[in-house]
Design a protein around this motif. Structure first.
Motif, PDB file in Angstrom:
ATOM      1  N   TYR A  83       0.832  -1.223   0.000  1.00 15.60           N
ATOM      2  CA  TYR A  83       0.000   0.000   0.000  1.00 15.60           C
ATOM      3  C   TYR A  83       0.860   1.264   0.000  1.00 15.60           C
ATOM      4  O   TYR A  83       0.397   2.336  -0.394  1.00 15.60           O
ATOM      5  CB  TYR A  83      -0.945   0.021   1.205  1.00 15.60           C
ATOM      6  N   THR A  84       2.117   1.125   0.457  1.00 12.88           N
ATOM      7  CA  THR A  84       3.077   2.232   0.399  1.00 12.88           C
ATOM      8  C   THR A  84       3.092   2.865  -0.986  1.00 12.88           C
ATOM      9  O   THR A  84       3.153   4.092  -1.122  1.00 12.88           O
ATOM     10  CB  THR A  84       4.508   1.689   0.680  1.00 12.88           C
ATOM     11  N   HIS A  85       3.034   2.000  -1.996  1.00 14.12           N
ATOM     12  CA  HIS A  85       3.264   2.432  -3.377  1.00 14.12           C
ATOM     13  C   HIS A  85       1.966   2.746  -4.121  1.00 14.12           C
ATOM     14  O   HIS A  85       2.005   3.124  -5.293  1.00 14.12           O
ATOM     15  CB  HIS A  85       4.036   1.339  -4.134  1.00 14.12           C
ATOM     16  N   THR A  86       0.830   2.577  -3.458  1.00 13.69           N
ATOM     17  CA  THR A  86      -0.459   2.734  -4.158  1.00 13.69           C
ATOM     18  C   THR A  86      -1.465   3.631  -3.442  1.00 13.69           C
ATOM     19  O   THR A  86      -2.412   4.100  -4.076  1.00 13.69           O
ATOM     20  CB  THR A  86      -1.155   1.352  -4.318  1.00 13.69           C
ATOM     21  N   SER A  87      -1.300   3.848  -2.129  1.00 14.74           N
ATOM     22  CA  SER A  87      -2.444   4.342  -1.354  1.00 14.74           C
ATOM     23  C   SER A  87      -2.423   5.839  -1.026  1.00 14.74           C
ATOM     24  O   SER A  87      -1.827   6.276  -0.028  1.00 14.74           O
ATOM     25  CB  SER A  87      -2.589   3.547  -0.056  1.00 14.74           C
ATOM     26  N   ILE A  88      -3.132   6.606  -1.850  1.00 14.45           N
ATOM     27  CA  ILE A  88      -3.358   8.019  -1.528  1.00 14.45           C
ATOM     28  C   ILE A  88      -4.244   8.104  -0.285  1.00 14.45           C
ATOM     29  O   ILE A  88      -4.130   9.030   0.519  1.00 14.45           O
ATOM     30  CB  ILE A  88      -4.009   8.738  -2.737  1.00 14.45           C
ATOM     31  N   ALA A  89      -5.107   7.102  -0.095  1.00 14.54           N
ATOM     32  CA  ALA A  89      -5.997   7.093   1.072  1.00 14.54           C
ATOM     33  C   ALA A  89      -5.210   7.011   2.384  1.00 14.54           C
ATOM     34  O   ALA A  89      -5.553   7.681   3.371  1.00 14.54           O
ATOM     35  CB  ALA A  89      -6.985   5.935   0.964  1.00 14.54           C
ATOM     36  N   LEU A  90      -4.148   6.212   2.407  1.00 13.84           N
ATOM     37  CA  LEU A  90      -3.315   6.153   3.618  1.00 13.84           C
ATOM     38  C   LEU A  90      -2.572   7.468   3.828  1.00 13.84           C
ATOM     39  O   LEU A  90      -2.457   7.960   4.955  1.00 13.84           O
ATOM     40  CB  LEU A  90      -2.321   4.981   3.538  1.00 13.84           C
ATOM     41  N   HIS A  91      -2.079   8.052   2.739  1.00 12.37           N
ATOM     42  CA  HIS A  91      -1.431   9.381   2.816  1.00 12.37           C
ATOM     43  C   HIS A  91      -2.390  10.382   3.467  1.00 12.37           C
ATOM     44  O   HIS A  91      -2.021  11.090   4.410  1.00 12.37           O
ATOM     45  CB  HIS A  91      -1.045   9.834   1.395  1.00 12.37           C
ATOM     46  N   ASP A  92      -3.622  10.430   2.956  1.00  9.64           N
ATOM     47  CA  ASP A  92      -4.622  11.379   3.471  1.00  9.64           C
ATOM     48  C   ASP A  92      -4.960  11.090   4.932  1.00  9.64           C
ATOM     49  O   ASP A  92      -5.168  12.023   5.726  1.00  9.64           O
ATOM     50  CB  ASP A  92      -5.896  11.325   2.623  1.00  9.64           C
ATOM     51  N   ALA A  93      -5.017   9.812   5.295  1.00 12.39           N
ATOM     52  CA  ALA A  93      -5.339   9.441   6.684  1.00 12.39           C
ATOM     53  C   ALA A  93      -4.267   9.938   7.647  1.00 12.39           C
ATOM     54  O   ALA A  93      -4.584  10.465   8.730  1.00 12.39           O
ATOM     55  CB  ALA A  93      -5.485   7.924   6.796  1.00 12.39           C
ATOM     56  N   ILE A  94      -3.001   9.773   7.268  1.00 10.34           N
ATOM     57  CA  ILE A  94      -1.887  10.202   8.144  1.00 10.34           C
ATOM     58  C   ILE A  94      -1.939  11.717   8.324  1.00 10.34           C
ATOM     59  O   ILE A  94      -1.844  12.236   9.438  1.00 10.34           O
ATOM     60  CB  ILE A  94      -0.525   9.743   7.567  1.00 10.34           C
ATOM     61  N   LYS A  95      -2.123  12.430   7.200  1.00 11.01           N
ATOM     62  CA  LYS A  95      -2.216  13.909   7.254  1.00 11.01           C
ATOM     63  C   LYS A  95      -3.424  14.322   8.090  1.00 11.01           C
ATOM     64  O   LYS A  95      -3.340  15.209   8.937  1.00 11.01           O
ATOM     65  CB  LYS A  95      -2.367  14.465   5.840  1.00 11.01           C
ATOM     66  N   GLY A  96      -4.547  13.672   7.835  1.00  5.88           N
ATOM     67  CA  GLY A  96      -5.801  14.037   8.500  1.00  5.88           C
ATOM     68  C   GLY A  96      -5.772  13.766   9.995  1.00  5.88           C
ATOM     69  O   GLY A  96      -6.334  14.530  10.779  1.00  5.88           O
ATOM     70  N   ALA A  97      -5.098  12.688  10.379  1.00  2.00           N
ATOM     71  CA  ALA A  97      -5.033  12.320  11.797  1.00  2.00           C
ATOM     72  C   ALA A  97      -4.028  13.191  12.546  1.00  2.00           C
ATOM     73  O   ALA A  97      -4.083  13.302  13.773  1.00  2.00           O
ATOM     74  CB  ALA A  97      -4.652  10.848  11.938  1.00  2.00           C
ATOM     75  N   GLY A  98      -3.076  13.771  11.802  1.00  2.00           N
ATOM     76  CA  GLY A  98      -2.053  14.606  12.432  1.00  2.00           C
ATOM     77  C   GLY A  98      -1.158  13.823  13.378  1.00  2.00           C
ATOM     78  O   GLY A  98      -0.643  14.352  14.358  1.00  2.00           O
ATOM     79  N   VAL A  99      -0.958  12.551  13.068  1.00  2.00           N
ATOM     80  CA  VAL A  99      -0.211  11.682  13.973  1.00  2.00           C
ATOM     81  C   VAL A  99       1.272  11.623  13.579  1.00  2.00           C
ATOM     82  O   VAL A  99       1.610  11.734  12.399  1.00  2.00           O
ATOM     83  CB  VAL A  99      -0.855  10.262  13.984  1.00  2.00           C
ATOM     84  N   THR A 100       2.139  11.484  14.587  1.00  2.00           N
ATOM     85  CA  THR A 100       3.572  11.296  14.354  1.00  2.00           C
ATOM     86  C   THR A 100       3.785   9.875  13.872  1.00  2.00           C
ATOM     87  O   THR A 100       3.455   8.920  14.583  1.00  2.00           O
ATOM     88  CB  THR A 100       4.362  11.518  15.663  1.00  2.00           C
ATOM     89  N   LEU A 101       4.335   9.733  12.674  1.00  2.99           N
ATOM     90  CA  LEU A 101       4.414   8.391  12.068  1.00  2.99           C
ATOM     91  C   LEU A 101       5.771   8.181  11.403  1.00  2.99           C
ATOM     92  O   LEU A 101       6.253   9.050  10.674  1.00  2.99           O
ATOM     93  CB  LEU A 101       3.279   8.255  11.059  1.00  2.99           C
TER      94      LEU A 101
END
Ligand code: CA2
Length: 147
Positions: A83-101
């Motif tokens: 999913y690293t290479h395919t998932s804009i949804a995961l990108h948006d989730a990390i940004k949206g959650a504002g979590v340190t990752l």
């Protein structure tokens, strides 16, 4: 004591069963044991999860954002698998959650096929780590503890 949330994406439940030349011979249970040790030595509690489902990983990242805002979570170490290479949804989730990752890969993705060279996770991550084998999980926990 704060918690470190370690999230593992698709197919990582197969770790240690195939492709030992790329991913080593340790299983995901071995990785969890390694994370238990790393968290103990950094005074963190461990929450270790794996899912083959993108939506479940997204829900967990949202949950992590709430826990970090509440002061109970130090951050997330994410091996998002393919999913690293395919998932804009995961990108948006990390940004949206504002979590340190921290983005983590067992293998050096940049020394592999071209389709593994791009990550949708990296621009949303605080740090990126690849190529240390499963020991990278302990290094990422140490990094999280030091932030
Ligand atoms: O190097 C990594 O940690 C990866 O995130 C692993 C993913 C791969 O798609 C990424 O490009 C790099 C694959 C995880 C699946 O792992 C398996 C392990 C053993 C047997 C089959 C799959």
């Amino acid at each position: 004591m704060k918690t470190a949330l370690i999230l593992n994406g698709p197919n990582l439940n197969l770790l240690g069963t195939r492709e030992p030349a790329v991913y080593g011979s340790q299983t995901l249970a071995d990785v969890k044991a390694l994370c238990v040790q790393a968290c103990a030595s950094h005074n963190l509690a461990l929450d270790f999860r794996q899912s083959n489902h993108e939506g479940e990983l997204i829900d967990w990242i949202h949950e992590a954002g709430r826990a970090q805002a509440a002061g109970t979570l130090a951050g997330v170490v994410l091996n998002a698998g393919a999913y690293t290479h395919t998932s804009i949804a995961l990108h948006d989730a990390i940004k949206g959650a504002g979590v340190t990752l921290i983005e983590l890969h067992i293998s050096n993705v940049h020394a592999r096929e071209a389709f593994r060279h791009h990550s949708y996770i990296s621009p949303a991550a605080r740090a990126v780590m690849a190529g240390f084998g499963v020991q990278g999980y302990a290094l990422a926990i140490a990094g999280l503890a030091g932030l």
